[in-house]
Structure formats: structure tokens, C-alpha cells
Design a protein around this motif. Structure first.
Motif, PDB file in Angstrom:
ATOM      1  N   UNK A  46       0.835  -1.199   0.000  1.00  0.00           N
ATOM      2  CA  UNK A  46       0.000   0.000   0.000  1.00  0.00           C
ATOM      3  C   UNK A  46       0.872   1.251   0.000  1.00  0.00           C
ATOM      4  N   UNK A  47       1.978   1.200   0.720  1.00  0.00           N
ATOM      5  CA  UNK A  47       2.901   2.346   0.732  1.00  0.00           C
ATOM      6  C   UNK A  47       3.474   2.598  -0.660  1.00  0.00           C
ATOM      7  N   UNK A  48       3.831   1.518  -1.354  1.00  0.00           N
ATOM      8  CA  UNK A  48       4.331   1.676  -2.729  1.00  0.00           C
ATOM      9  C   UNK A  48       3.266   2.298  -3.628  1.00  0.00           C
ATOM     10  N   UNK A  49       2.032   1.855  -3.462  1.00  0.00           N
ATOM     11  CA  UNK A  49       0.926   2.386  -4.261  1.00  0.00           C
ATOM     12  C   UNK A  49       0.691   3.865  -3.957  1.00  0.00           C
ATOM     13  N   UNK A  50       0.764   4.224  -2.690  1.00  0.00           N
ATOM     14  CA  UNK A  50       0.613   5.631  -2.295  1.00  0.00           C
ATOM     15  C   UNK A  50       1.732   6.459  -2.926  1.00  0.00           C
ATOM     16  N   UNK A  51       2.942   5.928  -2.905  1.00  0.00           N
ATOM     17  CA  UNK A  51       4.097   6.616  -3.507  1.00  0.00           C
ATOM     18  C   UNK A  51       3.868   6.847  -5.002  1.00  0.00           C
ATOM     19  N   UNK A  52       3.372   5.813  -5.687  1.00  0.00           N
ATOM     20  CA  UNK A  52       3.142   5.930  -7.132  1.00  0.00           C
ATOM     21  C   UNK A  52       2.044   6.937  -7.453  1.00  0.00           C
ATOM     22  N   UNK A  56       4.358  11.420  -3.181  1.00  0.00           N
ATOM     23  CA  UNK A  56       4.860  11.896  -1.891  1.00  0.00           C
ATOM     24  C   UNK A  56       5.430  10.736  -1.091  1.00  0.00           C
ATOM     25  N   UNK A  57       6.142  11.085  -0.045  1.00  0.00           N
ATOM     26  CA  UNK A  57       6.686  10.091   0.874  1.00  0.00           C
ATOM     27  C   UNK A  57       5.524   9.340   1.535  1.00  0.00           C
ATOM     28  N   UNK A  58       5.449   8.008   1.396  1.00  0.00           N
ATOM     29  CA  UNK A  58       4.295   7.279   1.923  1.00  0.00           C
ATOM     30  C   UNK A  58       4.139   7.368   3.443  1.00  0.00           C
ATOM     31  N   UNK A  59       5.245   7.412   4.167  1.00  0.00           N
ATOM     32  CA  UNK A  59       5.150   7.516   5.624  1.00  0.00           C
ATOM     33  C   UNK A  59       4.532   8.854   6.023  1.00  0.00           C
ATOM     34  N   UNK A  60       4.889   9.897   5.284  1.00  0.00           N
ATOM     35  CA  UNK A  60       4.330  11.221   5.560  1.00  0.00           C
ATOM     36  C   UNK A  60       2.820  11.239   5.296  1.00  0.00           C
ATOM     37  N   UNK A  61       2.405  10.601   4.211  1.00  0.00           N
ATOM     38  CA  UNK A  61       0.978  10.530   3.877  1.00  0.00           C
ATOM     39  C   UNK A  61       0.241   9.712   4.941  1.00  0.00           C
ATOM     40  N   UNK A  62       0.851   8.607   5.385  1.00  0.00           N
ATOM     41  CA  UNK A  62       0.236   7.771   6.418  1.00  0.00           C
ATOM     42  C   UNK A  62       0.085   8.545   7.727  1.00  0.00           C
ATOM     43  N   UNK A  63       1.123   9.286   8.103  1.00  0.00           N
ATOM     44  CA  UNK A  63       1.056  10.075   9.345  1.00  0.00           C
ATOM     45  C   UNK A  63      -0.004  11.172   9.238  1.00  0.00           C
ATOM     46  N   UNK A  64      -0.116  11.773   8.054  1.00  0.00           N
ATOM     47  CA  UNK A  64      -1.144  12.799   7.837  1.00  0.00           C
ATOM     48  C   UNK A  64      -2.533  12.179   7.980  1.00  0.00           C
ATOM     49  N   UNK A  65      -2.715  11.004   7.396  1.00  0.00           N
ATOM     50  CA  UNK A  65      -3.994  10.296   7.511  1.00  0.00           C
ATOM     51  C   UNK A  65      -4.279   9.964   8.973  1.00  0.00           C
ATOM     52  N   UNK A  66      -3.262   9.494   9.675  1.00  0.00           N
ATOM     53  CA  UNK A  66      -3.403   9.143  11.092  1.00  0.00           C
ATOM     54  C   UNK A  66      -3.841  10.359  11.906  1.00  0.00           C
ATOM     55  N   UNK A  67      -3.184  11.489  11.666  1.00  0.00           N
ATOM     56  CA  UNK A  67      -3.520  12.707  12.410  1.00  0.00           C
ATOM     57  C   UNK A  67      -4.928  13.196  12.088  1.00  0.00           C
ATOM     58  N   UNK A  68      -5.364  13.002  10.848  1.00  0.00           N
ATOM     59  CA  UNK A  68      -6.712  13.428  10.469  1.00  0.00           C
ATOM     60  C   UNK A  68      -7.788  12.552  11.098  1.00  0.00           C
ATOM     61  N   UNK A  69      -7.486  11.286  11.315  1.00  0.00           N
ATOM     62  CA  UNK A  69      -8.476  10.359  11.871  1.00  0.00           C
ATOM     63  C   UNK A  69      -8.520  10.426  13.396  1.00  0.00           C
ATOM     64  N   UNK A  70      -7.435  10.799  14.012  1.00  0.00           N
ATOM     65  CA  UNK A  70      -7.296  10.752  15.471  1.00  0.00           C
ATOM     66  C   UNK A  70      -8.384  11.558  16.183  1.00  0.00           C
ATOM     67  N   UNK A  71      -9.175  10.919  17.054  1.00  0.00           N
ATOM     68  CA  UNK A  71     -10.247  11.643  17.742  1.00  0.00           C
ATOM     69  C   UNK A  71      -9.721  12.448  18.937  1.00  0.00           C
ATOM     70  N   UNK A  72     -10.320  13.601  19.168  1.00  0.00           N
ATOM     71  CA  UNK A  72      -9.936  14.431  20.319  1.00  0.00           C
ATOM     72  C   UNK A  72     -10.823  14.122  21.525  1.00  0.00           C
ATOM     73  N   UNK A  73     -12.134  13.961  21.276  1.00  0.00           N
ATOM     74  CA  UNK A  73     -13.090  13.667  22.347  1.00  0.00           C
ATOM     75  C   UNK A  73     -14.003  12.530  21.913  1.00  0.00           C
TER      76      UNK A  73
END
Length: 156
Positions: A46-52, A56-73
């Protein structure tokens, strides 16, 4: 609730490719029936597919996705005098991680793409852009907490 001591949290080892603990946790969440090698192939594919697809750097995209999903409350049920209230509470960092990865995997399972690699890559890219099933789940949870803000004084 357990009456004995609380179970200790075992620290995760970082994954071999990105040297990241979050990636290791995601691979563990993908894993079924102890097949970690298959889970790793799915994640790194999946990381290779995201890269293609994004360039962008797949780890950076994954971290961005993680931060967007992360619930606050989130809301927790609290029984007060015969009534049950949905009380909004802040989410601890550990629970944020587990909820985020759980929601991401349930969104991946519900996607229409053919292979697991394509589904995971699609959900990561969607979540990084602020859309997708996991983002919808997070928004629903936070909307529920906002709607029940009047009961915040019942927090414990």
C-alpha cells in the motif's frame, strides 16, 4: 474492572523499513491469524501504491492520515440517579492510537477495491485528504460529543 494491578503495556518494536512504532502498530492491526509477513506485505505494498499515485513520501501521507483520523473527544456512558448520560471525555493518547487504527481498518474492510493493498492505499490517501470512512467515523464521534457537551459536568 479488575481488582488486581493494571496490565503493563509492552512497548512495540519499530518496523524494519521505516523504523516507526506507529507503522508496526498498523501492521499488527492488519495481521490476522498471526500472519505478520502477509500483513507487512499488504502495508508496504500500500505504501508503494501511495508513492506511485501521490508522488509523496508514503510515511508522511500515512502520518497525515493518522492525524486526520485521530479523535480528540468521545462520549462515555455515565449512570447518574437512574438516568444514563453520554458524557464527553477527552481521549488519551493510547486510546487515540487504538481507535484510529481500528477505524482505519474497518473503513478499509468496507471499501470496494479488489485487493487489500488497493483498499488500504485508497483509505490512507482519502484520510490524508480529509475524506473516507474513517474520517466519517471520527466526525460522527466528535459530533456526538459536541451534542452532549451539556453533560460534561458529569465527567469523572
Amino acid at each position: 474492572m479488575a481488582r488486581r494491578r493494571q496490565a503493563e503495556v509492552r512497548p512495540l518494536q519499530p518496523d524494519l523499513v521505516y523504523q516507526d512504532v506507529l507503522v508496526s502498530a498498523m501492521i499488527n492491526r492488519i495481521m490476522e491469524d498471526g500472519k505478520k509477513n502477509l500483513a507487512s506485505r499488504i502495508f508496504y505494498g500500500a505504501c508503494r501504491l501511495v508513492q506511485e499515485r501521490t508522488g509523496q513520501e508514503p510515511l508522511k501521507v500515512f502520518k497525515q492520515a493518522y492525524d486526520n483520523i485521530k479523535p480528540r473527544v468521545e462520549v462515555r456512558s455515565r449512570r447518574v440517579g437512574g438516568s444514563t448520560y453520554q458524557v464527553p471525555v477527552e481521549v488519551s493518547a493510547r486510546r487515540q492510537q487504538s481507535l484510529t487504527l481500528r477505524w482505519m481498518m474497518s473503513a478499509v474492510d468496507g471499501r470496494p477495491e479488489r485487493t487489500a493493498i488497493e483498499r488500504l492505499a485508497g483509505e490512507i490517501m482519502d484520510a490524508a485528504q480529509g475524506r473516507g470512512g474513517a474520517i466519517k467515523k471520527k466526525d460522527d464521534v466528535e459530533r456526538m460529543a459536541e451534542a452532549n457537551r451539556a453533560y460534561a459536568h458529569y465527567r469523572w
